[in-house]
Design an enzyme around this catalytic site. Structure first.
Site, short mmCIF file in Angstrom:
data_model
loop_
_atom_site.label_atom_id
_atom_site.label_comp_id
_atom_site.label_asym_id
_atom_site.label_seq_id
_atom_site.Cartn_x
_atom_site.Cartn_y
_atom_site.Cartn_z
N HIS A 464 47.63 63.73 33.39
CA HIS A 464 47.23 64.11 31.93
C HIS A 464 48.24 64.13 31.00
CE1 HIS A 464 43.50 64.88 34.06
NE2 HIS A 464 42.74 65.17 32.72
N ASN A 509 55.88 65.67 41.02
CA ASN A 509 55.09 66.80 41.12
C ASN A 509 56.01 68.16 41.64
OD1 ASN A 509 52.82 66.07 40.23
ND2 ASN A 509 52.12 65.13 42.22
#
Length: 660
Positions: A464, A509
């Site tokens: 996102h 991440n």
């Protein structure tokens, strides 16, 4: 193509050349018995020809001998071919008047250059020549295997310069001089500023380079018809010492003089056909890779030499292929690589009617006037790549409008170029995460949007750009309002459009913890005011971003610009951040001449950096000038650092290290 036996029977020069080679011990070195080449009038000895042909299964060994006699690599000086008595005599195997035809093509010599490298272990790698004009620039063609020494191919077929072990970027230039007797002050280098095309290893051995500068050479004319067998041609290039050839033969032919421009006449030995390559017998060594093959009858280029590097065949890419590549045509493999696969089940699509009431990003969200927060400006080339929604608003050009946020979307990368979201920390609504079904946006073409199959690779995620929680607020409700709101739910769902997703490698991440908490930390800081913010986010798109799956390119860095009202009411507060392994910092150091700082620079794990907004603008090319005066990080730079143009950045190992 004539057999070796036929060529022996027809050419006295060739017979004499073969006999000299035999007398010099050629057959002994090959382990063959001593045999004699027949004298003129005796006819060709079948045993001689057959043994010579058997040296190479392709039948090219005798042609290699032809290259050593009667195929002179003539020196070039002052853009003219050097002709002495010996050189005139060496043209006896060509039709009468060949010397005049050579003179007629000398006008093209200034357009052939040596491909030279910077920051690389080799000073140069081959030959290139001007094939076309593009405005004030010139397009140079060379071989893929020359350009790929310092560059690599990207997913869309462009080439980008690589970096060496010390992290210094390689470069290239074309020097159109480098003749025998030339001095350094006569060099005429032109920098390679772009690589529009770098062939895949499955495609013809071609690369297109862009050079810029003043007094650029003129393009060589491409032939309209393919070369025919036995056409007289010439190779113009820079043969280099090549120990894959017979050393005695090279010494005799080149007289120990290599790496300078030469003009080598020869003949077409095999015409281009559906299943055969274009072949010639012009004398060439490794450095001639990328040389033009010029037909002397009309002075037009019929091919791009490419096999000299490998020392096996004198082969060339045909002019018809060059014309197609120059016109923008690409091999089928390139086209197939970016074609969409059959879409997996599960993705949805929202049409224009379903998204018709979306207001998008509000630049006056913080209060307007002195508190206005407009979209950062984009360069013309970036703006030209943006998708144009079917419901595009004149006041919000290029913007895909959603609930409380907007997206400006790159057609070529099929990912957002930038997003902008309004965050209201006073009226948040908690929305429970659902099934995460993703949708395509029907206001722009489907074929410029990625889909579920494009994210099937286990190493990539849909990232996102506008966080799912950021637009989930409803100012029609009391502060802290109920847990359910139609407006907030719609905003939440709008974030699950592929137009809001960027390809993210799974490694990213590991360094995203500080990244994800930026807005929350800033919203709750005493140095800001009002608990409202405007946040701009996007990938830092680079030409050398890696292709993770077919046609799917993953950005290596992401930026975020957070704009709020300052604690001093009526003024803005703006801070910028990058999620990166350090590429942006390295580039800033390099571009500002801090070579020592770049030397040994190591790209580590992904981490969050706070960066000066002015530096973010320098790297991206975006216009962030509206926000630069309100950046607290800029005040950290000492006057000496500011004068030197040093980048200002803070590695954030903890969220509390943010400079506000």
């Amino acid at each position: 193509m004539k057999t070796a036996r036929e060529r022996l029977a027809e050419s006295e020069v060739l017979r004499a050349a073969v006999q000299r080679r035999i007398d010099g011990g050629l057959l002994e070195r090959m382990g063959l018995p001593d045999i004699r080449v027949p004298a003129p009038g005796e006819g060709a000895d079948a045993d001689v020809a057959d043994r010579l042909e058997s040296i190479d299964p392709g039948g090219s060994a005798l042609e290699a001998i032809v290259q050593l006699v009667g195929r002179p690599p003539l020196l070039v000086q002052n853009d003219r071919v050097v002709f002495g008595d010996d050189e005139i005599d060496s043209l006896d195997d060509f039709p009468p008047g060949t010397d005049a035809r050579i003179r007629a093509t000398e006008k093209f010599i200034p357009s052939v250059g040596r491909v030279e490298f910077t920051n690389f272990t080799m000073a140069w790698g081959g030959t290139g020549w001007v094939i076309a004009a593009d405005g004030a620039d010139r397009i140079v063609v060379t071989n893929r295997h020359v350009a790929s020494l310092v560059a690599r191919r990207t997913a869309d077929g462009h080439g980008v310069f690589m970096r060496g072990p010390s992290q210094i970027r390689f470069g290239a230039s074309l020097d159109f001089n480098e003749e025998f007797g030339a001095i350094a002050s006569q060099a005429t280098p032109f920098d390679v500023v772009d690589i529009p095309y770098l062939a895949d290893t499955t495609a013809p051995d071609v690369a297109l380079l862009r050079i810029t500068g003043q007094n650029l050479p003129s393009p060589l004319p491409l032939a309209d018809t393919d070369a025919a067998f036995d056409d007289v041609v010439a190779l113009v290039g820079y043969p280099a010492y090549d120990d894959r050839n017979d050393k005695d033969a090279m010494a005799r032919y080149f007289r120990q003089l290599y790496n300078v421009k030469r003009y080598a006449p020869g003949r077409i030995t095999q015409a281009l056909g559906p299943r055969v390559t274009l072949q010639h017998d012009c004398t060439s060594l490794g450095g001639a890779s990328g040389s033009p093959l010029i037909r002397l009858s009309d002075g037009r280029v019929v091919g791009l030499h490419f096999s000299g590097l490998y020392g096996k065949f004198n082969s060339a890419v045909g002019a018809s292929t060059l014309r197609q590549l120059l016109a923008g045509a690409r091999p089928v493999a390139d086209i197939a690589a970016v074609a969409g696969a059959t879409e997996a089940a599960g993705d949805g699509q929202h049409g224009p009617d379903q998204l018709a009431d979306r207001a998008g990003y509000d630049p006056a969200f913080l209060g307007g006037g002195d508190l206005s927060a407009p979209w950062p400006g984009l360069p013309a080339d970036v703006e030209g790549d943006l998708a144009r929604p079917s419901d595009e608003s004149a006041s919000q050009p290029f913007e895909l409008r959603y609930t409380h946020f907007g997206v400006k979307f790159s057609r070529s990368r099929k990912q957002p170029r930038m997003t902008a979201v309004n965050i209201d920390g006073r009226h948040p609504v908690a929305i429970k995460r659902g099934s995460d079904r993703w949708f395509h946006d029907g206001r722009i073409p489907r074929d410029i949007q990625l889909g579920k199959n494009d994210y099937a690779h286990p190493d990539i995620d849909r990232g996102h750009m506008v966080r799912r929680q950021d637009p989930n607020w409803d100012d029609t409700l009391p502060a802290g309002g109920p847990g359910v709101s139609e407006i907030a739910q719609r905003a939440n769902d709008d974030t699950f459009h592929y137009t809001n997703a960027a390809v993210q490698h799974g490694d990213l991440n590991s360094g995203a913890r500080q990244w994800l908490g930026l807005e929350d930390y800033i919203l709750n800081s005493a140095k800001t005011h009002g608990f409202t913010a405007c946040v701009f986010t996007g990938p830092v798109l680079r030409d050398d971003d890696p292709e993770i799956a077919a046609g799917v390119v993953a950005p290596r860095e992401f930026f975020k610009l957070v704009v709020m009202e300052s604690a001093v009411e009526g003024t803005l507060h703006a801070t910028a951040y990058v999620l990166s392994q350090g590429e942006m910092i390295r580039d800033l150091l390099e571009e500002r001449g801090r070579t020592e700082a770049v030397e040994g620079f190591e790209l580590g794990a992904y981490r969050t950096f706070q960066v000066a907004i002015a530096d973010l603008a320098a790297v991206t090319g975006y216009d962030f000038s509206r926000y630069v005066p309100f950046d607290p990080l800029a005040a950290l730079a000492t006057s000496e650092a500011a004068d030197a143009g040093e980048p200002v950045f803070v590695p954030l190992d903890a969220i509390s290290q943010i400079v506000l």
